[in-house]
Design a protein around this motif. Sequence first.
Motif, short mmCIF file in Angstrom:
data_model
loop_
_atom_site.label_atom_id
_atom_site.label_comp_id
_atom_site.label_asym_id
_atom_site.label_seq_id
_atom_site.Cartn_x
_atom_site.Cartn_y
_atom_site.Cartn_z
N LEU A 90 -68.07 16.73 -41.86
CA LEU A 90 -67.16 15.64 -41.55
C LEU A 90 -67.51 14.38 -42.34
O LEU A 90 -66.64 13.75 -42.96
N MET A 297 -65.49 9.34 -38.00
CA MET A 297 -66.14 10.62 -38.29
C MET A 297 -67.32 10.88 -37.35
O MET A 297 -67.57 12.01 -36.95
N LEU A 300 -66.00 12.09 -33.99
CA LEU A 300 -65.60 13.50 -34.09
C LEU A 300 -66.82 14.41 -34.17
O LEU A 300 -66.86 15.46 -33.53
N LEU A 303 -68.46 14.63 -30.73
CA LEU A 303 -67.71 15.55 -29.87
C LEU A 303 -68.00 17.00 -30.24
O LEU A 303 -68.17 17.85 -29.36
N ALA A 304 -68.07 17.28 -31.54
CA ALA A 304 -68.34 18.65 -31.98
C ALA A 304 -69.73 19.10 -31.56
O ALA A 304 -69.91 20.21 -31.04
#
Length: 396
Positions: A90, A297, A300, A303-304
């Motif tokens: 990312l 980023m 995200l 969260l991943a």
Amino acid sequence: MGGAFLAAALLARLGGRIGLPTIPLFILAGILLGPHTPGIVLLSDPHELEMLSALGLVLLLFYLGLEFHLDDLKTGGRKMALAGGAYLTLNVGAGLAFGFALGWGTSEALVLAGVLGISSSAIVTKVLVDLGRIGNPETRPILGIIVVEDIFLALYLAALQPILSGADSLSAAVVDGGKAFGFLLLLALAARYGTRIVGRFVATRDDELLVISFLGAAVFVAGVSEWFGVADAIGAFMVGLMLGSTASGDRIRTLVHPLRDAFGAIFFFAFGLSIDPGDLPVVLWPVLAAVALTLVMNVLAGLAAARIHGFGPGPAANIATTLLARGEFALILATMAAGAGLDQRLSPFIAGYVLLLAVLGPLAAGRSPLLARLLPPGPRTPATPPAPARESVPTR
């Protein structure tokens, strides 16, 4: 050096009264007392503190290794690799796209991929210590991502070096990358099978001899790592990983604290010395755009990583904000880019970008519950209960 310690301590005391973290205050002390601002100049050449600054980084990562256990790698290695891979995909991918969007050139875009993609190991470590989160369950994936980043870093620098030096030899890049990867493998094997031998080497009842032993081991391996093209920080981390599992581990953790804190402050002070505020207005809008992109980023990626480990929004917010800061590696890239004669806007851009995130990162990490409220709920299965923290640090 005495002035650097005193200035950092004074600003940190003043900032502590209004709830500011120490990292941006140490950096601010370096900016105010450096050669690029009017008034008192403690150091006209930031390189005069280069060795002490490097020692601060080594000690910060050495301490991180002491708190990270081999059992964590054995039981959660696959998840850590997935979380680290997701973070790099990312952030490095976004950095590369951003670099091409700026239109400064292909070499510049490749440099910006690393600048925007790699977290500051030193700031991450300091944030975890300052906020008392060493024992939190989400700290394991955070440290795992740092390790994956350092492995990627060795290969990335090996591939980038021929581009920045103007060399067109692919074989040279392959040889450098192979040398770095081989040394990383050797360090991993030593951490896995050499703990008992290392434990015997440092075992002593004398605190003085113990300090000399672990300090010598950490700095020596860090230097050898750098010679092989591996970040000195990862070498120090691996030494801490080995020593943390020995019978002397608890004593080493206690004895290294004052060294870590003192030279860590010098690291951030020297970081501030290298920043020229007068160069920042030229690249203000690209810097703000890059900071916004990095924020998105990191959320995200947080969260991943949380989804991979089965965590909810709270740990996801902690992961995202703790890994937000950029620092020492970005400055190394700025120096390499300047030496290679790349676009002159690159160095002030990196300085402004790193400065903003070095300030925003610790502030955001301390207020991560606000971000957690905005994130989607995690899995219903309960997360792994937190491991007991070895160091009791009050949350600020």
